[in-house]
Design a protein around this motif. Structure first.
Motif, PDB file in Angstrom:
ATOM      1  N   VAL A  20      -8.395 -26.960 -54.686  1.00 47.18           N
ATOM      2  CA  VAL A  20      -9.624 -27.659 -55.073  1.00 47.18           C
ATOM      3  C   VAL A  20     -10.804 -27.191 -54.242  1.00 47.18           C
ATOM      4  CG1 VAL A  20     -10.748 -29.927 -55.124  1.00 47.18           C
ATOM      5  CG2 VAL A  20      -8.404 -29.671 -55.958  1.00 47.18           C
ATOM      6  N   ASN A  21     -10.568 -26.919 -52.953  1.00 49.22           N
ATOM      7  CA  ASN A  21     -11.658 -26.562 -52.033  1.00 49.22           C
ATOM      8  C   ASN A  21     -11.622 -25.075 -51.671  1.00 49.22           C
ATOM      9  OD1 ASN A  21     -12.530 -29.407 -51.631  1.00 49.22           O
ATOM     10  ND2 ASN A  21     -10.522 -29.589 -50.684  1.00 49.22           N
ATOM     11  N   GLN A  22     -11.271 -24.234 -52.610  1.00 49.26           N
ATOM     12  CA  GLN A  22     -11.027 -22.825 -52.306  1.00 49.26           C
ATOM     13  C   GLN A  22     -12.259 -22.104 -51.781  1.00 49.26           C
ATOM     14  OE1 GLN A  22     -10.846 -20.551 -56.466  1.00 49.26           O
ATOM     15  NE2 GLN A  22      -9.547 -22.373 -56.479  1.00 49.26           N
ATOM     16  N   GLU A  23     -13.474 -22.461 -52.225  1.00 52.05           N
ATOM     17  CA  GLU A  23     -14.682 -21.796 -51.724  1.00 52.05           C
ATOM     18  C   GLU A  23     -14.898 -22.087 -50.240  1.00 52.05           C
ATOM     19  OE1 GLU A  23     -15.103 -22.645 -56.069  1.00 52.05           O
ATOM     20  OE2 GLU A  23     -14.748 -23.907 -54.314  1.00 52.05           O
ATOM     21  N   PHE A  24     -14.550 -23.311 -49.830  1.00 51.30           N
ATOM     22  CA  PHE A  24     -14.696 -23.677 -48.419  1.00 51.30           C
ATOM     23  C   PHE A  24     -13.756 -22.844 -47.546  1.00 51.30           C
ATOM     24  CE2 PHE A  24     -13.042 -26.131 -44.814  1.00 51.30           C
ATOM     25  CZ  PHE A  24     -14.210 -26.352 -44.099  1.00 51.30           C
ATOM     26  N   PHE A  25     -12.507 -22.698 -47.975  1.00 55.35           N
ATOM     27  CA  PHE A  25     -11.545 -21.945 -47.177  1.00 55.35           C
ATOM     28  C   PHE A  25     -11.829 -20.445 -47.214  1.00 55.35           C
ATOM     29  CE2 PHE A  25      -9.288 -25.947 -47.786  1.00 55.35           C
ATOM     30  CZ  PHE A  25      -8.759 -26.156 -46.529  1.00 55.35           C
ATOM     31  N   ALA A  26     -12.488 -19.974 -48.270  1.00 54.59           N
ATOM     32  CA  ALA A  26     -12.808 -18.550 -48.364  1.00 54.59           C
ATOM     33  C   ALA A  26     -14.070 -18.186 -47.582  1.00 54.59           C
ATOM     34  CB  ALA A  26     -12.986 -18.151 -49.831  1.00 54.59           C
ATOM     35  N   ALA A  27     -15.005 -19.131 -47.464  1.00 55.86           N
ATOM     36  CA  ALA A  27     -16.323 -18.819 -46.894  1.00 55.86           C
ATOM     37  C   ALA A  27     -16.273 -18.175 -45.509  1.00 55.86           C
ATOM     38  CB  ALA A  27     -17.180 -20.089 -46.863  1.00 55.86           C
ATOM     39  N   PRO A  28     -15.435 -18.660 -44.559  1.00 54.98           N
ATOM     40  CA  PRO A  28     -15.431 -18.029 -43.226  1.00 54.98           C
ATOM     41  C   PRO A  28     -14.898 -16.600 -43.232  1.00 54.98           C
ATOM     42  CG  PRO A  28     -14.407 -20.210 -43.175  1.00 54.98           C
ATOM     43  CD  PRO A  28     -14.554 -19.841 -44.609  1.00 54.98           C
ATOM     44  N   LEU A  29     -14.200 -16.217 -44.295  1.00 53.85           N
ATOM     45  CA  LEU A  29     -13.592 -14.892 -44.358  1.00 53.85           C
ATOM     46  C   LEU A  29     -14.486 -13.864 -45.041  1.00 53.85           C
ATOM     47  CD1 LEU A  29     -10.003 -16.025 -45.473  1.00 53.85           C
ATOM     48  CD2 LEU A  29     -10.858 -15.700 -43.140  1.00 53.85           C
ATOM     49  N   LEU A  30     -15.476 -14.342 -45.769  1.00 50.79           N
ATOM     50  CA  LEU A  30     -16.364 -13.450 -46.506  1.00 50.79           C
ATOM     51  C   LEU A  30     -17.439 -12.887 -45.577  1.00 50.79           C
ATOM     52  CD1 LEU A  30     -16.861 -15.625 -49.703  1.00 50.79           C
ATOM     53  CD2 LEU A  30     -15.653 -13.434 -49.604  1.00 50.79           C
ATOM     54  N   PRO A  31     -17.990 -11.705 -45.904  1.00 49.06           N
ATOM     55  CA  PRO A  31     -19.155 -11.219 -45.149  1.00 49.06           C
ATOM     56  C   PRO A  31     -20.249 -12.267 -45.185  1.00 49.06           C
ATOM     57  CG  PRO A  31     -18.300  -9.519 -46.609  1.00 49.06           C
ATOM     58  CD  PRO A  31     -17.564 -10.774 -46.952  1.00 49.06           C
ATOM     59  N   ASP A  32     -20.892 -12.513 -44.078  1.00 51.33           N
ATOM     60  CA  ASP A  32     -21.804 -13.661 -43.977  1.00 51.33           C
ATOM     61  C   ASP A  32     -22.921 -13.678 -45.013  1.00 51.33           C
ATOM     62  OD1 ASP A  32     -24.262 -15.161 -42.093  1.00 51.33           O
ATOM     63  OD2 ASP A  32     -22.338 -16.120 -42.457  1.00 51.33           O
ATOM     64  N   PRO A  33     -23.527 -12.537 -45.384  1.00 47.92           N
ATOM     65  CA  PRO A  33     -24.565 -12.608 -46.421  1.00 47.92           C
ATOM     66  C   PRO A  33     -24.041 -13.170 -47.738  1.00 47.92           C
ATOM     67  CG  PRO A  33     -24.681 -10.510 -45.263  1.00 47.92           C
ATOM     68  CD  PRO A  33     -23.411 -11.183 -44.811  1.00 47.92           C
ATOM     69  N   ASP A  34     -22.720 -13.027 -47.960  1.00 40.19           N
ATOM     70  CA  ASP A  34     -22.133 -13.538 -49.196  1.00 40.19           C
ATOM     71  C   ASP A  34     -21.873 -15.038 -49.144  1.00 40.19           C
ATOM     72  OD1 ASP A  34     -22.138 -10.958 -50.062  1.00 40.19           O
ATOM     73  OD2 ASP A  34     -19.993 -10.612 -49.737  1.00 40.19           O
TER      74      ASP A  34
END
Length: 336
Positions: A20-34
């Motif tokens: 359900v919260n997949q964007e939250f868990f992905a955000a720290p792993l993505l390049p910061d501008p993304d």
């Protein structure tokens, strides 16, 4: 009596939370501008600290970084497995993630396998699944489509919860009718009385508790009394399940996970296993189907397709319950 795989239930809950919260868990792993997560983390450092520290510890890293080509290719480190399960393995020719096999593509198999093999990660996700920082993150994403996409997943869960509620309601009505029938058949019905407790401030119209009282001054028919007590025990357990769906102050995912935890609990298993109740088995099967379709697809139907019958739904409730962990897993997840 077989015991439920409690760890499988915990994995289910952690997996649902991350789905359900997949964007939250992905955000720290993505390049910061993304993702803009670094700015968010700086502004919410206090709230994030414990969650961040716990996650870093269980992943055996001090400061997670994007893995380099050599290490991600060998996939040696637990963090790299976590990274790939959420974003997908990195294709070094295109410099893009293979998004077919990861959480962001709703393929939960790699993440499920990782959680099954690493209970410490499950512990951290369950510890922080109600952390307000998750909601705070999505509030900052109101101008993007992240919040809207997440809301669609939550709406789909709420629709399934309505089916769970209806399933509970139908079985409760059956149990009330069964109680009346047993009283009618009782040789001395005046020696047994029933009291009910109702919930105020909710939309639950049926009683939330049934209590059986025996007249100590009368010669009570013990067979009838025990049968009615069994019905009341089942009714009260289903009422407990149903009440979790009406806790409006809690997030939909919180209500769902609480329902699932009670449903898969060994105590519920014991209650369902008291008698060969075909209606109770149908209630259990229908509930398991809805739960299995929430995130993982209708895993129960796979068994039917292979055997052309629900062979593991034998008359004893304990066999039904002992297969719940198999029923609750089937991937990939349907798109929200």
């Amino acid at each position: 009596m077989p015991k439920l795989n409690i760890q499988a239930s915990r994995v289910q809950t952690a997996l649902t939370t991350m789905y359900v919260n997949q964007e939250f868990f992905a955000a720290p792993l993505l390049p910061d501008p993304d993702s803009g997560f670094q700015k968010f983390a700086k502004n919410n450092a206090t709230a994030l600290t414990e969650f961040s520290n716990d996650l870093h510890t269980c992943l055996d890293v001090t400061t997670p970084t994007i893995p380099d080509q050599k290490t991600i290719g060998e996939n040696r480190h637990l963090f790299h497995k976590y990274y790939a399960a959420i974003l997908g393995p990195l294709n070094w020719e295109t410099h893009k993630h293979d998004s077919k096999d990861c959480l962001l593509s709703n393929n939960l198999q790699p993440l499920k396998k990782l959680l099954e093999q690493n209970p410490a990660i499950v512990d951290v996700i369950l510890k922080h699944r109600y952390n307000p920082i998750i909601e705070c993150w999505y509030e900052t994403q109101a101008k993007t489509d992240e919040q809207a996409v997440r809301n669609k997943r939550i709406t789909a869960i709420e629709a399934k919860m309505q089916r769970l509620d209806q399933n509970c309601l139908v079985y409760q009505q059956h149990l009330l009718a069964e109680k009346d029938k047993l009283l009618d058949l009782c040789p001395r019905p005046s020696s047994i009385s029933i009291s009910y407790e109702y919930a105020s401030g909710t939309d639950i119209r049926l009683p939330i508790k049934m209590q059986v009282h025996l007249d100590s001054q009368s010669n009570v028919d013990q067979t009838s009394a025990e049968s009615i007590k069994d019905v009341a025990t089942k009714y009260n357990k289903v009422a407990e399940l149903r009440q979790t769906l009406y806790q409006s102050q809690k997030h939909a995912v919180s209500r769902l996970t609480q329902f699932q935890e009670i449903f898969a609990n060994e105590g519920t298993q014991a209650i369902i296993s008291v008698h060969r109740d075909s209606t109770g088995m149908r209630f259990l099967k229908n509930t398991a189907i809805v739960l299995s379709s929430l995130v993982f697809g209708a895993g129960l139907l796979l068994s039917y397709a292979k055997s052309n019958s629900f062979t593991f739904w034998r008359s004893e409730g304990e066999k039904t319950c002992s297969n719940l962990e198999n029923i609750l897993y089937s991937v990939p997840a349907p798109a929200a």
